[in-house]
Design a protein around this motif. Sequence first.
Motif, PDB file in Angstrom:
ATOM      1  N   ASP A   1       0.880  -1.331  -0.023  1.00 21.43           N
ATOM      2  CA  ASP A   1       0.101   0.067  -0.083  1.00 21.43           C
ATOM      3  C   ASP A   1       0.954   1.130  -0.088  1.00 21.43           C
ATOM      4  O   ASP A   1       2.022   1.232   0.716  1.00 21.43           O
ATOM      5  N   PHE A   2       0.447   2.273  -0.564  1.00 19.78           N
ATOM      6  CA  PHE A   2       1.162   3.719  -0.683  1.00 19.78           C
ATOM      7  C   PHE A   2       0.178   4.714  -0.970  1.00 19.78           C
ATOM      8  O   PHE A   2      -0.926   4.496  -1.702  1.00 19.78           O
ATOM      9  N   ASN A   3       0.763   5.877  -0.668  1.00 12.91           N
ATOM     10  CA  ASN A   3      -0.303   7.297  -0.997  1.00 12.91           C
ATOM     11  C   ASN A   3       0.339   7.739  -2.430  1.00 12.91           C
ATOM     12  O   ASN A   3       1.789   7.675  -2.227  1.00 12.91           O
ATOM     13  N   PRO A   4      -0.202   8.210  -3.098  1.00 14.50           N
ATOM     14  CA  PRO A   4       0.346   8.668  -4.568  1.00 14.50           C
ATOM     15  C   PRO A   4       0.666  10.337  -4.255  1.00 14.50           C
ATOM     16  O   PRO A   4       0.234  10.846  -3.100  1.00 14.50           O
ATOM     17  N   PHE A   5       1.275  10.919  -5.278  1.00 13.63           N
ATOM     18  CA  PHE A   5       1.104  12.499  -5.019  1.00 13.63           C
ATOM     19  C   PHE A   5       0.056  12.902  -5.850  1.00 13.63           C
ATOM     20  O   PHE A   5      -0.651  12.584  -6.600  1.00 13.63           O
ATOM     21  N   ASN A   6      -0.278  14.228  -5.180  1.00 15.33           N
ATOM     22  CA  ASN A   6      -1.214  15.087  -5.926  1.00 15.33           C
ATOM     23  C   ASN A   6      -0.755  16.112  -6.664  1.00 15.33           C
ATOM     24  O   ASN A   6       0.309  16.158  -6.712  1.00 15.33           O
ATOM     25  N   GLU A   7      -1.526  16.944  -7.168  1.00 15.99           N
ATOM     26  CA  GLU A   7      -0.972  17.877  -8.286  1.00 15.99           C
ATOM     27  C   GLU A   7      -0.109  19.127  -7.733  1.00 15.99           C
ATOM     28  O   GLU A   7       0.315  19.530  -8.284  1.00 15.99           O
ATOM     29  N   LEU A   8      -0.226  19.304  -6.380  1.00 15.68           N
ATOM     30  CA  LEU A   8       0.640  20.047  -5.775  1.00 15.68           C
ATOM     31  C   LEU A   8       1.946  19.567  -5.179  1.00 15.68           C
ATOM     32  O   LEU A   8       2.740  20.102  -4.299  1.00 15.68           O
ATOM     33  N   LYS A   9       2.254  18.076  -5.618  1.00 10.32           N
ATOM     34  CA  LYS A   9       3.486  17.309  -5.574  1.00 10.32           C
ATOM     35  C   LYS A   9       3.464  17.124  -3.850  1.00 10.32           C
ATOM     36  O   LYS A   9       4.777  17.106  -3.448  1.00 10.32           O
ATOM     37  N   GLN A  10       2.479  16.836  -3.459  1.00 10.34           N
ATOM     38  CA  GLN A  10       2.416  16.515  -1.924  1.00 10.34           C
ATOM     39  C   GLN A  10       1.921  15.061  -1.872  1.00 10.34           C
ATOM     40  O   GLN A  10       1.016  14.593  -2.746  1.00 10.34           O
ATOM     41  N   VAL A  11       2.302  14.418  -0.668  1.00  8.17           N
ATOM     42  CA  VAL A  11       1.866  12.849  -0.589  1.00  8.17           C
ATOM     43  C   VAL A  11       0.536  13.029  -0.379  1.00  8.17           C
ATOM     44  O   VAL A  11      -0.122  13.890   0.582  1.00  8.17           O
ATOM     45  N   GLU A  12      -0.624  12.446  -1.252  1.00 11.71           N
ATOM     46  CA  GLU A  12      -2.047  12.575  -0.986  1.00 11.71           C
ATOM     47  C   GLU A  12      -2.703  11.381   0.083  1.00 11.71           C
ATOM     48  O   GLU A  12      -2.680  10.224  -0.532  1.00 11.71           O
ATOM     49  N   THR A  13      -2.528  11.731   1.296  1.00 17.05           N
ATOM     50  CA  THR A  13      -2.758  10.805   2.454  1.00 17.05           C
ATOM     51  C   THR A  13      -4.313  10.378   2.328  1.00 17.05           C
ATOM     52  O   THR A  13      -4.678   9.234   2.728  1.00 17.05           O
ATOM     53  N   ARG A  14      -5.099  11.028   1.640  1.00 19.90           N
ATOM     54  CA  ARG A  14      -6.566  10.587   1.450  1.00 19.90           C
ATOM     55  C   ARG A  14      -6.985   9.646   0.331  1.00 19.90           C
ATOM     56  O   ARG A  14      -8.028   9.056   0.088  1.00 19.90           O
ATOM     57  N   VAL A  15      -5.818   9.275  -0.407  1.00 19.67           N
ATOM     58  CA  VAL A  15      -5.941   8.211  -1.385  1.00 19.67           C
ATOM     59  C   VAL A  15      -4.799   7.156  -0.957  1.00 19.67           C
ATOM     60  O   VAL A  15      -3.803   7.314  -0.796  1.00 19.67           O
ATOM     61  N   ARG A  16      -5.185   6.173  -1.348  1.00 17.48           N
ATOM     62  CA  ARG A  16      -4.226   4.820  -1.071  1.00 17.48           C
ATOM     63  C   ARG A  16      -4.230   4.094  -2.277  1.00 17.48           C
ATOM     64  O   ARG A  16      -5.333   3.545  -3.043  1.00 17.48           O
TER      65      ARG A  16
END
Length: 490
Positions: free
Chosen positions: A334-349
């Motif tokens: 399991d991992f969290n992807p990056f969002n468009e702001l280049k941050q780890v998106e913890t609300r998506v797995r």
Amino acid sequence: MTLTQRISELLQALNNGIPERETCIQLGFLATVTSEPFFIYGRAGSGKTMLTDRLAQTFKASNHLKINRHTQQLPENLGKYDFIAFQDFNPADDVAKENIQIALHNRKGAALTISSDQRPESVLNRAEIADQITLTISLPDSLSPAALCDLLQNLDRLENVSIPEALTVSKEERKQWCEEIKKVELSHETLRVISHLAELCDQSDIYVPIRKWLALANIARAIAFFNGRKQTVITDILFLGMPIWGKATSNSTITENFPGIVKSVMMSEIPEMLHEPYDAKTLHSKVKTLLHSSNNLYETKMFNNEPCLSYRITIAGEPTPLYVPLRYVESDEDFNPFNELKQVETRVRCNYHGTSSCTISIDSSVKNVGLRSSMSRNLSATAKFEDFATLPSYILKENDPQVAAEKKVKLEEYKKEAVAQTEKQTKYLFALRDLYQANKALRENLFCNKQLFDSIQGEVRSIFEANNVTANTLKETLELFKSLGKTSAT
């Protein structure tokens, strides 16, 4: 009988019938024998008078002077006394305050203690003697139920105490011991702990007079001396990590940080072990993924300084881009992807489950508001993820030679890293084992604070166990390479 055995028996006799006060007796004895003035703090009925009476029996044919709030004038020759005790001291009493200051200057080596039910920071500052008192002994307010029952059943041990004369200390002996104690060498390890502690005091605005440092170091020497050693060891200064410093804020700061100081000095030869253990689990996962993945070339783009696969999902009617690092493709974690702001998106797995298709789950709280809404930013620690979609990855070329070559290079790098880390961890484990075993024997030394000692040893053991797990994971990683070699041979 050796001196160590004699002092051990003397301490047992002094402590006879007084439950849960052993450490207080030990500290009082050390201050008494080395002629260091000390303060006893405790509520009414906590045993202050009993403690001072017992300590006075340390001396052979003791000449004991008790001074209470009714004493108006001190005897002329204070030097003839072995033990001087100011009981129920109140700094608001100008006569008592003056008497203490006189006694501190004219006692000529006599042991001196002050007891009060008022807090030491208040008493010592108002009496203007804070810099002259070496340590504070705080008596517990109560007894544990078991200790109380034992006390009630054995009152005779409390009331009828007689210290064998053969164990008591003569003036000549104490004078000789004090000379021998001065000759004890402070070890490099001891000095480093004191140095770090002094640095902590400076940083925390805790004022400790040089006279007090000298006195505390002399007590450490005394502990070594009574243990039959000519040089101090780490357990001789564990008393510095106790609440002996007078002010409550000073006690709190020092007792909180002292175990870490001792541990860092003990492990100075292997400072790496004071940090988080090497992440062998991630290395094992990387090797496992490379060994079991294909040589496919995927369509990627550079994002956040690494090649990523791009996906677009729609949540609450809002298209949202996600970027998944290529290193996760065909893995099973399991991992969290990056969002468009280049941050780890913890609300998506996400998870590829060993394939090239990405399974995406989202926190249920964003289903109706989307990822960009400020309402979805503050999630609880118990976020509930729900399956949202499974999206394929676009393969540019299957069994690409360049991908295969890059994987081979990576595997070789990981193998070298696993071998190097295995050697390091093996060295660390042996060093930790030797350190633990070397210190283990010190636990039975006289005056060793066993509670603090066990706590520090427990941390050393925990570090050993954590690094043993790391070493075993590295071993499993090297086994993966061995299995690869067998497959290639076949």
